[in-house]
Design a protein around this motif. Structure first.
Motif, short mmCIF file in Angstrom:
data_model
loop_
_atom_site.label_atom_id
_atom_site.label_comp_id
_atom_site.label_asym_id
_atom_site.label_seq_id
_atom_site.Cartn_x
_atom_site.Cartn_y
_atom_site.Cartn_z
N ARG A 104 -51.45 22.27 -28.54
CA ARG A 104 -52.72 22.95 -28.77
C ARG A 104 -52.54 24.43 -28.48
O ARG A 104 -52.01 24.78 -27.44
CB ARG A 104 -53.76 22.44 -27.76
CG ARG A 104 -54.43 21.17 -28.19
CD ARG A 104 -55.26 20.66 -27.01
NE ARG A 104 -55.98 19.47 -27.38
CZ ARG A 104 -57.17 19.49 -27.99
NH1 ARG A 104 -57.75 20.64 -28.27
NH2 ARG A 104 -57.76 18.37 -28.31
N PRO A 105 -53.02 25.29 -29.36
CA PRO A 105 -52.88 26.72 -29.05
C PRO A 105 -53.79 27.08 -27.86
O PRO A 105 -54.95 26.68 -27.83
CB PRO A 105 -53.37 27.40 -30.34
CG PRO A 105 -54.16 26.38 -31.08
CD PRO A 105 -53.69 25.02 -30.63
N THR A 106 -53.24 27.76 -26.89
CA THR A 106 -54.07 28.15 -25.74
C THR A 106 -54.37 29.64 -25.80
O THR A 106 -53.56 30.42 -26.30
CB THR A 106 -53.35 27.86 -24.41
OG1 THR A 106 -52.02 28.38 -24.51
CG2 THR A 106 -53.29 26.38 -24.11
N GLY A 107 -55.50 30.01 -25.31
CA GLY A 107 -55.88 31.42 -25.25
C GLY A 107 -55.23 32.08 -24.05
O GLY A 107 -54.42 31.47 -23.36
N SER A 108 -55.55 33.33 -23.84
CA SER A 108 -55.00 34.01 -22.67
C SER A 108 -56.00 35.04 -22.20
O SER A 108 -56.96 35.35 -22.90
CB SER A 108 -53.68 34.68 -23.02
OG SER A 108 -53.92 35.68 -23.99
N LEU A 109 -55.79 35.54 -21.00
CA LEU A 109 -56.71 36.54 -20.48
C LEU A 109 -56.54 37.85 -21.24
O LEU A 109 -55.45 38.18 -21.68
CB LEU A 109 -56.43 36.76 -18.99
CG LEU A 109 -56.76 35.58 -18.09
CD1 LEU A 109 -56.35 35.89 -16.66
CD2 LEU A 109 -58.25 35.25 -18.16
N LEU A 335 -57.61 49.48 -29.58
CA LEU A 335 -57.01 48.16 -29.79
C LEU A 335 -57.63 47.09 -28.90
O LEU A 335 -57.70 45.92 -29.25
CB LEU A 335 -55.50 48.22 -29.51
CG LEU A 335 -54.65 48.97 -30.55
CD1 LEU A 335 -53.26 49.23 -29.99
CD2 LEU A 335 -54.57 48.15 -31.83
N PHE A 336 -58.10 47.49 -27.72
CA PHE A 336 -58.60 46.50 -26.76
C PHE A 336 -59.78 45.70 -27.28
O PHE A 336 -59.95 44.54 -26.93
CB PHE A 336 -59.03 47.19 -25.46
CG PHE A 336 -57.86 47.66 -24.63
CD1 PHE A 336 -56.99 46.75 -24.07
CD2 PHE A 336 -57.65 49.02 -24.42
CE1 PHE A 336 -55.91 47.18 -23.30
CE2 PHE A 336 -56.58 49.45 -23.65
CZ PHE A 336 -55.71 48.53 -23.09
N LEU A 344 -53.87 40.62 -29.18
CA LEU A 344 -54.22 39.84 -27.98
C LEU A 344 -53.15 38.81 -27.61
O LEU A 344 -52.88 38.57 -26.43
CB LEU A 344 -55.57 39.17 -28.19
CG LEU A 344 -56.74 40.14 -28.36
CD1 LEU A 344 -58.00 39.40 -28.78
CD2 LEU A 344 -56.99 40.92 -27.07
N GLN A 345 -52.53 38.19 -28.65
CA GLN A 345 -51.52 37.15 -28.40
C GLN A 345 -50.35 37.66 -27.59
O GLN A 345 -49.66 36.87 -26.93
CB GLN A 345 -50.99 36.65 -29.74
CG GLN A 345 -51.63 35.36 -30.19
CD GLN A 345 -51.28 35.04 -31.63
OE1 GLN A 345 -50.61 35.82 -32.31
NE2 GLN A 345 -51.73 33.89 -32.09
#
Ligand code: DAH
Length: 348
Positions: A104-109, A335-336, A344-345
């Protein structure tokens, strides 16, 4: 052919045509044709009623026996049809539990969140509590109590987003232009000693470019106690800079002006890339600007009911995007908040 022979034939033919039927539709057609209300057995049974009374019992018995044997054959065939359908389904829906699971693709902070947490941890080790204030603020807290007079250019609609119709006891309502109002709220609510940082979103009505966004994040710091000096501020910022940017970091102050501090200073840190010898990132100066700071103005202390003769303190304010840009080598603040996953990745 007499009736008994007809019943024998019906039974024999029906049993023969049933043999090997393992298909639900064919079985149902068979049931209707043989056992149905207009089926061959029912037709033949009508013949029992018109027989001579002496022949009826024997013919009736034969008819009932045929019915029982055909029904028994039907139900046994039905259960094999069902069993085979089930076996089929089990085979078709077979799941290989030994296959590896799909990842599963996970997000990140978000990078700014990561930096914010690092800053909070570094200050927590020095006894600072992280607090938050509202992003929609009264100009009284955002400006007036911070010693920013009513005619100060920072209040101009050019710089501040005012909330339409937002007028009340705290003056006009606006999106806070800095995290400094959290100093005011904290000092109004707590007696010294005070040691807080206040990270959060801030807003300015200005044209965006590689180093300016209309929405950005600041972290405010405030320390109020007896005999607090600029040396304490420098020591604190040095410890935090080293936690974030490495053990070689040094802090220096240059004169700067902010209405809520006296004296006021611009904070510089030695460049974490060249350690002071000069490179592209520090524009060959060896130093990087981090934000503003100073000793809290006695008028600000008086505004919130703290006696400036008894207490002193320092404050600072820095941009968190700037920290993240330095740490991760990001060259454009925009970009933020563009939410481009390719950007973001990279922080996952
Ligand atoms: N609020 C200032 C700004 O947004 C930054 C700042 C400067 C905060 C000096 C402070 C300070 O607490 O002492 O530009």
């Amino acid at each position: 052919m007499d009736l008994i022979e007809r019943l024998d034939a019906i039974e024999r033919d029906a049993l023969a045509s049933l043999g090997g039927t393992l298909d639900a539709d064919a079985l149902e057609r068979w049931r209707l044709a043989v056992l149905g209300r207009r089926g061959s057995l029912a037709e033949a049974m009508k013949g029992v009623a018109v027989l001579a009374p002496s022949d009826r019992p024997r013919a009736g018995e034969r008819a009932n026996a045929a019915k029982q044997s055909l029904e028994a054959a039907y139900f046994s065939c039905l259960s094999s049809v069902k069993a085979s359908a089930r076996a089929h389904a089990l085979e078709a829906e077979r799941i290989d539990v030994t296959l590896p699971a799909r990842a599963r693709p996970t997000g990140s902070l978000h990078p700014v969140t990561m930096i914010r947490r690092e800053v909070e941890q570094a200050f927590a080790r020095l006894g600072f509590t992280s607090v938050e204030g509202p992003e929609v603020e009264w100009d009284h807290y955002n400006f007036t109590l911070l010693n920013i007079p009513p005619d100060h250019p920072a209040r101009d609609t050019q710089d501040s987003f005012y909330v339409q119709g937002g007028t009340g006891e705290g003056g006009e309502m606006l999106l806070r232009t800095q995290t400094s109002p959290v100093q005011i709220r904290t000092m109004l609510a707590h007696k010294p000693p005070i040691r807080i940082i206040a990270p959060g979103r801030t807003y300015r009505n200005e044209a965006t470019d590689a180093s300016h966004e209309a929405m950005f994040t600041q972290v405010e710091g405030l320390c109020i106690d007896k005999n607090v000096t600029l040396a304490d501020l420098r020591g604190t910022l040095t410890v935090v800079a080293r936690a974030l940017f490495g053990p070689h970091s040094e802090i220096r102050f240059r004169c700067g002006y902010f209405p809520f501090v006296e004296p006021g200073a611009e904070i510089d840190m030695t460049c974490h890339l060249c350690h002071g010898s000069g490179c592209r990132v520090c524009k060959r100066t060896g130093w990087i600007e981090l934000g503003g700071a100073g000793m809290v103005h006695p008028r600000v202390l008086a505004n919130v009911g703290i006696d400036p003769d008894e207490y002193s303190g320092w404050a600072f304010g820095c941009g968190l995007e700037r920290f993240a840009m330095l740490r991760y080598g990001i060259e454009d603040i925009r970009l933020f908040y563009e939410n481009d996953v390719r950007f973001l990745q990279q922080f996952a």
